[in-house]
Design a protein around this motif. Structure first.
Motif, mmCIF file in Angstrom:
data_model
loop_
_atom_site.group_PDB
_atom_site.id
_atom_site.type_symbol
_atom_site.label_atom_id
_atom_site.label_comp_id
_atom_site.label_asym_id
_atom_site.label_seq_id
_atom_site.Cartn_x
_atom_site.Cartn_y
_atom_site.Cartn_z
ATOM 1 N N HIS A 85 -30.845 -48.394 16.172
ATOM 2 C CA HIS A 85 -29.651 -49.186 15.932
ATOM 3 C C HIS A 85 -28.532 -48.593 16.760
ATOM 4 O O HIS A 85 -28.680 -47.530 17.374
ATOM 5 C CB HIS A 85 -29.279 -49.215 14.439
ATOM 6 N N TYR A 86 -27.420 -49.296 16.800
ATOM 7 C CA TYR A 86 -26.248 -48.812 17.516
ATOM 8 C C TYR A 86 -25.213 -48.321 16.521
ATOM 9 O O TYR A 86 -25.097 -48.846 15.407
ATOM 10 C CB TYR A 86 -25.646 -49.923 18.371
ATOM 11 N N ARG A 87 -24.463 -47.327 16.942
ATOM 12 C CA ARG A 87 -23.280 -46.868 16.212
ATOM 13 C C ARG A 87 -22.073 -47.108 17.101
ATOM 14 O O ARG A 87 -21.958 -46.546 18.181
ATOM 15 C CB ARG A 87 -23.399 -45.389 15.856
ATOM 16 N N LYS A 88 -21.178 -47.994 16.646
ATOM 17 C CA LYS A 88 -20.006 -48.393 17.418
ATOM 18 C C LYS A 88 -18.762 -47.771 16.812
ATOM 19 O O LYS A 88 -18.527 -47.863 15.613
ATOM 20 C CB LYS A 88 -19.877 -49.920 17.420
ATOM 21 N N GLN A 89 -17.970 -47.108 17.650
ATOM 22 C CA GLN A 89 -16.732 -46.476 17.199
ATOM 23 C C GLN A 89 -15.804 -47.536 16.615
ATOM 24 O O GLN A 89 -15.553 -48.568 17.230
ATOM 25 C CB GLN A 89 -16.063 -45.767 18.377
ATOM 26 N N ALA A 90 -15.345 -47.296 15.409
ATOM 27 C CA ALA A 90 -14.511 -48.275 14.711
ATOM 28 C C ALA A 90 -13.076 -48.219 15.232
ATOM 29 O O ALA A 90 -12.648 -47.257 15.859
ATOM 30 C CB ALA A 90 -14.540 -48.035 13.212
ATOM 31 N N GLY A 91 -12.335 -49.291 14.919
ATOM 32 C CA GLY A 91 -10.921 -49.317 15.276
ATOM 33 C C GLY A 91 -10.674 -50.002 16.602
ATOM 34 O O GLY A 91 -11.578 -50.431 17.299
ATOM 35 N N ALA A 92 -9.383 -50.105 16.948
ATOM 36 C CA ALA A 92 -8.980 -50.738 18.188
ATOM 37 C C ALA A 92 -9.347 -49.846 19.366
ATOM 38 O O ALA A 92 -9.407 -48.620 19.233
ATOM 39 C CB ALA A 92 -7.471 -50.994 18.178
ATOM 40 N N PRO A 93 -9.624 -50.438 20.533
ATOM 41 C CA PRO A 93 -9.918 -49.622 21.711
ATOM 42 C C PRO A 93 -8.775 -48.665 21.994
ATOM 43 O O PRO A 93 -7.600 -49.024 21.826
ATOM 44 C CB PRO A 93 -10.061 -50.665 22.831
ATOM 45 N N PRO A 94 -9.081 -47.455 22.405
ATOM 46 C CA PRO A 94 -8.023 -46.480 22.681
ATOM 47 C C PRO A 94 -7.195 -46.877 23.896
ATOM 48 O O PRO A 94 -7.660 -47.637 24.758
ATOM 49 C CB PRO A 94 -8.802 -45.187 22.945
ATOM 50 N N THR A 95 -5.985 -46.386 23.946
ATOM 51 C CA THR A 95 -5.120 -46.636 25.079
ATOM 52 C C THR A 95 -5.449 -45.641 26.191
ATOM 53 O O THR A 95 -5.429 -44.433 25.959
ATOM 54 C CB THR A 95 -3.645 -46.483 24.694
ATOM 55 N N PRO A 96 -5.778 -46.108 27.390
ATOM 56 C CA PRO A 96 -6.135 -45.182 28.460
ATOM 57 C C PRO A 96 -4.987 -44.226 28.773
ATOM 58 O O PRO A 96 -3.811 -44.610 28.714
ATOM 59 C CB PRO A 96 -6.424 -46.103 29.653
ATOM 60 N N ASP A 97 -5.351 -42.989 29.090
ATOM 61 C CA ASP A 97 -4.327 -42.038 29.496
ATOM 62 C C ASP A 97 -3.766 -42.441 30.837
ATOM 63 O O ASP A 97 -4.482 -42.904 31.734
ATOM 64 C CB ASP A 97 -4.934 -40.622 29.608
ATOM 65 N N SER A 98 -2.467 -42.293 30.991
ATOM 66 C CA SER A 98 -1.841 -42.640 32.262
ATOM 67 C C SER A 98 -2.020 -41.510 33.270
ATOM 68 O O SER A 98 -2.335 -40.397 32.906
ATOM 69 C CB SER A 98 -0.352 -42.901 32.054
ATOM 70 N N GLU A 117 -16.627 -39.598 23.855
ATOM 71 C CA GLU A 117 -15.493 -40.390 23.365
ATOM 72 C C GLU A 117 -14.298 -40.245 24.299
ATOM 73 O O GLU A 117 -13.603 -41.228 24.597
ATOM 74 C CB GLU A 117 -15.124 -39.936 21.953
ATOM 75 N N GLY A 118 -14.034 -39.015 24.751
ATOM 76 C CA GLY A 118 -12.899 -38.781 25.629
ATOM 77 C C GLY A 118 -13.052 -39.459 26.981
ATOM 78 O O GLY A 118 -12.088 -40.025 27.519
ATOM 79 N N LEU A 119 -14.261 -39.429 27.525
ATOM 80 C CA LEU A 119 -14.493 -40.085 28.809
ATOM 81 C C LEU A 119 -14.259 -41.586 28.712
ATOM 82 O O LEU A 119 -13.641 -42.203 29.600
ATOM 83 C CB LEU A 119 -15.918 -39.807 29.279
ATOM 84 N N LEU A 120 -14.745 -42.200 27.638
ATOM 85 C CA LEU A 120 -14.582 -43.642 27.477
ATOM 86 C C LEU A 120 -13.143 -44.005 27.133
ATOM 87 O O LEU A 120 -12.648 -45.070 27.524
ATOM 88 C CB LEU A 120 -15.538 -44.156 26.412
ATOM 89 N N ALA A 121 -12.442 -43.129 26.407
ATOM 90 C CA ALA A 121 -11.044 -43.393 26.072
ATOM 91 C C ALA A 121 -10.190 -43.490 27.327
ATOM 92 O O ALA A 121 -9.193 -44.226 27.357
ATOM 93 C CB ALA A 121 -10.509 -42.304 25.147
ATOM 94 N N MET A 122 -10.575 -42.768 28.379
ATOM 95 C CA MET A 122 -9.803 -42.803 29.619
ATOM 96 C C MET A 122 -9.830 -44.178 30.270
ATOM 97 O O MET A 122 -8.980 -44.512 31.084
ATOM 98 C CB MET A 122 -10.325 -41.743 30.595
ATOM 99 N N THR A 123 -10.829 -44.998 29.927
ATOM 100 C CA THR A 123 -10.910 -46.358 30.458
ATOM 101 C C THR A 123 -10.609 -47.408 29.388
ATOM 102 O O THR A 123 -10.871 -48.598 29.584
ATOM 103 C CB THR A 123 -12.308 -46.617 31.052
#
Length: 309
Positions: A296-309, A88-94
């Motif tokens: 099946h797939y499990r998709k993280q709910a909610g809006a896409p995270p904001t990438p870290d600057s 989750e953290g790796l994908l949140a960075m993008t």
């Protein structure tokens, strides 16, 4: 929705695939080798191995090539949770939400419940089908099929894209690169070019109303991948012109793929079909495929995270 109700929903989708059931025969592919074969059959543009998961990236075009799948993931819940959080953290960075592909034939068993408890939505329920291949018993290729083997053929790709395009600015280049990633059998059927076979649905169900002279009407692909001690043919990209459906073209393409894959040394065929696609289910059941499992797939709910600057 509670974790219990989410799990119940997934179980209901798995039960819906039981109309495929028939005794398995021939070589069975183990969980680890099965996962690796499925990845290789639709090879992502990038793969990052994270704590026993394969994190697949391919410019966001297809779920199969843009998800994390357990290959050798930890079974204890603390380590499993840490691995999920790292992904989750790796994908949140993008700025991306995590998506996991959860297979019932390969653990860890706690993964689906863990993701459900974290608010992940379940989607894309599909059945994995397999068919042991015997060159002596495989149906003959369609006499008018154009057949390519090995590297991706550009003419075949043009035909496949015309019948099954994808949306997105980079979709064409991404699909090309994914399909070029694995040697394969590629099959193309064309109309007879004489004004006949115009999609009136009056074919005899054998795909005979083609002779290679006209426009593409059906395509298919079988990626040839290492699978344990043998070779598996992963069938995908089977597409038929909407005006020519119910004429046996999908069956003709599939039989041709199976025949040529067997000649090329494959001893097992695998494919994936969405559980609400009844026509495809009937087609592959008729060809002798039986269920190997489901996913099946499990998709993280909610809006896409904001990438870290």
């Amino acid at each position: 929705m509670s974790p219990r109700s989410r799990r119940t929903s997934s179980q209901a989708h798995r039960r819906s695939a039981r109309h495929f059931a028939r005794p398995a025969s021939g070589r069975a592919l183990g969980g680890y080798h099965l996962v690796e074969a499925l990845i290789a059959g639709w090879r992502p543009l990038q793969r990052l191995d994270v704590d026993g998961f394969a994190l697949l990236r391919s410019r966001g075009i297809t779920r199969r090539a843009n998800s994390a799948v357990a290959v050798d993931a930890p079974s204890d819940e603390a380590s499993l949770l840490a691995a999920v959080e790292r992904i989750e953290g790796l994908l949140a960075m993008t700025g991306e939400r995590a998506c996991f592909r959860v297979l019932d034939v390969h653990g860890p068993e706690a993964l689906d419940g863990l993701l459900a408890a974290r608010g992940y939505d379940a989607t894309g329920h599909s059945t994995l089908l397999e068919l042991p291949l015997d060159r002596a018993r495989t149906a003959a290729p369609h006499p008018s099929a154009e057949i390519r083997t090995g590297a991706l053929d550009e003419d075949w790709f043009e035909a496949a894209w015309s019948l099954a395009p994808r949306d997105g600015d980079d979709a064409r280049a991404t699909m090309h690169d994914i399909l070029a990633g694995t040697p394969s059998v590629q099959v193309l059927l064309r109309s007879n070019g004489n004004g006949n076979g115009n999609g009136d649905g009056n074919g005899d169900g054998n795909g005979d109303d083609v002779d290679g002279g006209g426009a593409p009407v059906a395509v298919g692909r079988a990626a040839l991948v290492e699978a344990g001690r043998g070779t598996a043919a992963i069938l995908n990209m089977i597409a038929v012109d909407p005006r020519r459906r119910r004429e046996g073209l999908g069956r003709a393409v599939s039989q041709t793929l199976l025949a040529i894959a067997a000649v090329q040394g494959a001893d097992l065929a695998l494919l994936e079909v969405e559980q609400d696609n009844a026509p495809a289910a009937a087609l592959y059941q008729g060809l002798g495929f039986h269920p190997r499992g489901s996913y099946h797939y499990r998709k993280q709910a909610g809006a896409p995270p904001t990438p870290d600057s």
